[in-house]
Scaffold this motif. Structure first.
Motif, PDB file in Angstrom:
ATOM      1  N   LYS A  93       3.140   7.723   2.380  1.00  0.00           N
ATOM      2  CA  LYS A  93       1.960   8.580   2.436  1.00  0.00           C
ATOM      3  C   LYS A  93       2.161   9.735   3.418  1.00  0.00           C
ATOM      4  N   PHE A 129      -6.584   6.848   3.659  1.00  0.00           N
ATOM      5  CA  PHE A 129      -6.401   5.393   3.613  1.00  0.00           C
ATOM      6  C   PHE A 129      -7.279   4.719   4.671  1.00  0.00           C
ATOM      7  N   PHE A 144       0.813  -1.223   0.000  1.00  0.00           N
ATOM      8  CA  PHE A 144       0.000   0.000   0.000  1.00  0.00           C
ATOM      9  C   PHE A 144       0.847   1.274   0.000  1.00  0.00           C
ATOM     10  N   SER A 178      -5.491   0.828   9.379  1.00  0.00           N
ATOM     11  CA  SER A 178      -6.747   0.629   8.642  1.00  0.00           C
ATOM     12  C   SER A 178      -7.975   1.032   9.446  1.00  0.00           C
ATOM     13  N   GLU A 202      -2.878  11.643   3.617  1.00  0.00           N
ATOM     14  CA  GLU A 202      -3.118  10.441   2.810  1.00  0.00           C
ATOM     15  C   GLU A 202      -3.362   9.222   3.702  1.00  0.00           C
ATOM     16  N   LYS A 203      -2.675   9.157   4.839  1.00  0.00           N
ATOM     17  CA  LYS A 203      -2.893   8.048   5.772  1.00  0.00           C
ATOM     18  C   LYS A 203      -4.303   8.099   6.358  1.00  0.00           C
ATOM     19  N   TYR A 237       2.508   2.534   2.295  1.00  0.00           N
ATOM     20  CA  TYR A 237       1.993   3.267   3.450  1.00  0.00           C
ATOM     21  C   TYR A 237       3.004   4.276   3.990  1.00  0.00           C
TER      22      TYR A 237
END
Length: 198
Positions: A130, A138, A125, A171, A134-135, A127
């Motif tokens: 980011k 997400f 991803f 997440s 952006e996180k 991650y």
């Protein structure tokens, strides 16, 4: 007389499980030789790239028999890519079904992780690249489409609660670990070897 070769062309998602089962698979394939090549799991992000990589690899393989380890739904043309050759394919729609032996379609709002996916989730991803904004996006997207995450633990890597915790935090999902062991995938692979030898 040179022994036949069984060539496994697999998505990287299966690497840890195949590695754990390799001595058994070699024994089951004897007297044929067993070889394996992995394609990057990130190819799933671009269907044309995935199709090109699978087609290119199949053209390069000179083995007598091939086991193609991709889910039947990983690409809409996956069954066509395997047509016309002596290729054993998976009936399962994706790697999660093949590794776990379970059909997850009754849980459409769950996000499933295999060991390789858990190990590589940050890279997959991107991650760490980011921004904070952006996180947050997400996290919001995950919470919009999923209400839980399930890690299917096959026992092929030292269990890392920290990895699972990090994914849950990123997440925003409640994340459960379900130990399934290697038996479902072992049966699947031994059957695939038998079919390749037939």
């Amino acid at each position: 007389m040179k022994p036949e070769t069984i060539y496994i062309l697999a998505c990287e998602a299966f690497r840890l499980e195949i590695g754990a089962l390799w001595p058994e698979l070699e024994a089951a394939a004897a007297p044929a030789c067993l070889s394996c090549r992995y394609l990057d799991q990130e190819l799933h992000k671009d269907l044309e790239a995935l199709k090109g990589a699978v087609e290119g690899a199949l053209q390069e393989i000179s083995a007598d028999r091939v086991i193609l380890l991709y889910g039947s739904k990983c690409h809409p043309e996956m069954p066509i890519l395997a047509a016309g050759r002596r290729i054993v394919t998976l009936e399962e729609v994706n790697c999660v079904h093949a590794i776990s032996g379970r059909d997850t379609r009754e849980e459409p709002r769950a996000f499933f992780l295999t060991p390789r996916e858990l190990f590589n989730w940050r890279r997959f991803f991107r991650y760490d690249e980011k921004t904070d904004e952006e996180k947050e996006i997400f996290r919001e997207k995950f919470c919009t489409y999923c209400n839980t995450a399930v890690f299917y633990d096959t026992g092929v890597m030292a269990y890392s609660g920290e990895l699972l915790y990090d994914f849950a935090a990123a997440s925003g999902l409640t994340t459960d670990r379900v130990h399934i062991g290697l038996e479902p995938f072992r049966k699947k692979m031994l059957l695939a070897v038998q079919k390749a030898l037939a």
